[in-house]
Design an enzyme around this catalytic site. Structure first.
Site, PDB file in Angstrom:
ATOM      1  N   GLU A  85       8.852  10.469   2.102  1.00  0.00           N
ATOM      2  CA  GLU A  85       9.128  10.703   3.371  1.00  0.00           C
ATOM      3  C   GLU A  85      10.271   9.730   3.799  1.00  0.00           C
ATOM      4  OE1 GLU A  85       7.030   9.488   7.622  1.00  0.00           O
ATOM      5  OE2 GLU A  85       5.880  10.302   5.998  1.00  0.00           O
ATOM      6  N   LYS A 280      -2.351   6.046   9.307  1.00  0.00           N
ATOM      7  CA  LYS A 280      -1.411   7.094   8.469  1.00  0.00           C
ATOM      8  C   LYS A 280       0.031   6.209   8.125  1.00  0.00           C
ATOM      9  CE  LYS A 280       2.045  10.276   7.499  1.00  0.00           C
ATOM     10  NZ  LYS A 280       3.341  10.012   7.350  1.00  0.00           N
ATOM     11  N   ASP A 296      -5.071   6.512  -8.301  1.00  0.00           N
ATOM     12  CA  ASP A 296      -5.511   7.726  -7.922  1.00  0.00           C
ATOM     13  C   ASP A 296      -5.609   7.373  -6.003  1.00  0.00           C
ATOM     14  OD1 ASP A 296      -6.943   9.732  -6.851  1.00  0.00           O
ATOM     15  OD2 ASP A 296      -8.731   9.695  -7.862  1.00  0.00           O
ATOM     16  N   HIS A 393      13.888   6.429  12.453  1.00  0.00           N
ATOM     17  CA  HIS A 393      13.401   7.535  11.392  1.00  0.00           C
ATOM     18  C   HIS A 393      14.565   8.803  11.404  1.00  0.00           C
ATOM     19  CE1 HIS A 393      10.354  10.115   9.348  1.00  0.00           C
ATOM     20  NE2 HIS A 393      10.570  10.980  10.187  1.00  0.00           N
TER      21      HIS A 393
END
Length: 439
Positions: A85, A280, A296, A393
């Site tokens: 991202e 998130k 993991d 962004h």
């Protein structure tokens, strides 16, 4: 008509690709070449990657980047991050730089306990079951000595076993609730091996327990498995500084920034729709380091999101306060991580990532990962309450848009220069690119 394939796992990689090409990619011949394009030229390294999982056809690459200047407990770190991202690594780096000269990040591991359960059903007298458990408990612990010997040498092992009655929630349902310390390993295989041995002994010895009736002796093991919810395996990361120092690179005063930041955090604490997106962003930082260090991230995600709901409502994982002119921002999360075992000794880039982090213990890695999540969240909220999230962004996303539209090197240079002073949106980039190509 496509028919099911038999024995696919027994086919060689070449045969698997031939089947795929003839079944699903008949009209896409370039796709087969794409698979081969991502093979590693080092055949030994490629074989290693092929054996990480099953039915492998190729490698799926993700960028491996670095966020420097993280001061954590007065030690300086460059933090490796694996993520696709845009703007995540840039944001983490910017937050690290901001806090570098403000005391840096403080991180503390509160506990490292992990859990697993043997789930079983029992039809009979509850007191008899408790008596049986009290008698068999030392036998259970003794039965796993061959499994726990090496772990105990490192200071870990089985911490406790308890019998839990869950029949008020599910008829005849009980569990052996077990706590473990797995030191520098994540410990999934160790915990599961112990649990399965507990289950075998618990079930077998029940047949010989003289107080049980025939029905009671036939208690049934349903499953034995570790839990990825580790609310006792906790780490805290925090930053603080005088409110007056928060105005850097903003048009706000430190007081205005702090108050607005605090409101943004409070909204995430009480509004689940905001909290999910808020968290998130935290996981952008956490997952990137977890993945880079061969841990993991799915287990970490599941455990952390469960923790965000521990009070009966999904809420923010970060919190902030202003007291006596001091701004404080902190995060407390469960993290089960390892620096030995699994991919840590197999994947060359994982080994490199751990080398970059100065060969951390599992406890040290917990601190680094928590700090990455806190830094990412600080950068995101800071953008939201000042310039807005899209300005930074989308500028980072600009190159993805240009690559999507196959821009040349010259076109990229001109477009990047144009958007130094213009707002980036997908449509505006495409429009500018089309204008350029039309002359």
């Amino acid at each position: 008509m496509i028919k099911p394939v038999k024995g696919f796992s027994r086919l060689s990689k070449k045969e698997k690709i031939e089947w795929l090409a003839g079944t699903y990619l008949k009209d896409q011949p370039d796709d087969v070449e794409t698979l081969k394009q991502y093979w590693n030229e080092d055949t030994r390294l490629q074989q290693l990657h092929d054996e990480f999982t099953e039915n492998t056809l190729s490698n799926f690459y993700l960028p491996f980047g670095l966020a420097p200047n993280f001061r954590i407990n007065d030690r300086l770190f460059a933090v490796p991050m694996t993520i696709e991202e845009s703007s995540v690594i840039a944001a983490a780096s910017k937050a690290a730089k901001f806090w570098l000269d403000r005391g840096g990040f403080k991180a503390t591991v509160i506990n490292t306990v992990k859990k697993g359960q043997v789930h079983f059903t029992y039809k009979g007298d509850k007191k008899k079951l408790q008596n049986y458990f009290d008698k068999i408990k030392p036998v259970l612990l003794e039965s796993v000595k061959p499994i726990t010997a090496n772990m105990e040498k490192r200071g870990g092992g089985v911490l406790s076993i308890d019998l839990r009655d869950k029949t008020d929630e599910l008829e005849n349902y009980y569990q052996l609730h077990c706590r473990f310390d797995t030191k520098d390993s994540m410990g999934a295989n160790f915990i599961n091996s112990c649990l399965e041995k507990f289950a075998d002994v618990f079930e077998a010895e029940a047949q010989r327990y003289e107080e049980f009736t025939a029905e009671e002796a036939n208690l049934e093991i349903i499953m034995s498995i570790l839990s990825n919810y580790v609310p006792e395996c906790l780490v805290r990361a925090e930053v603080s500084c005088p409110v007056s120092e928060l105005s850097e690179d903003t048009e706000m005063s430190g007081e205005e920034f702090a108050e607005k930041f605090l409101q943004a955090i409070k909204i995430a604490e009480i509004e689940p729709y905001r909290a999910v997106t808020h968290n998130k962003g935290i996981m952008n930082g956490i997952d990137a380091v977890v993945l880079a260090t061969g841990n993991d991230f799915r287990a970490v995600e599941a455990g952390i999101h469960a923790y965000a709901s521990k009070d009966g409502k999904y809420s923010s994982l970060t919190h902030a306060s202003i007291e006596n002119g001091e701004f404080k921002f902190w995060l407390e999360i469960p993290l089960a991580l390892g620096t030995v075992g699994g991919l840590t000794s197999l994947h060359p880039l994982v080994k490199l990532a751990l080398d970059i982090l100065q060969k951390p213990s599992a406890i040290e890695l917990m601190k680094i990962v928590a700090v990455a999540g806190l830094a990412q969240n600080f950068a995101a909220v800071r953008s939201l309450i000042t310039t807005g999230i899209q300005q930074g962004h989308m500028k980072m996303h600009l190159m993805n848009i240009l690559n999507q539209h196959k821009a040349t090197k010259e076109e990229k240079a001109k477009i990047v220069d144009f958007f130094q002073h213009n707002t980036v949106t997908h449509s505006s980039v495409v429009e500018q690119l089309e204008k350029m190509r039309k002359g």
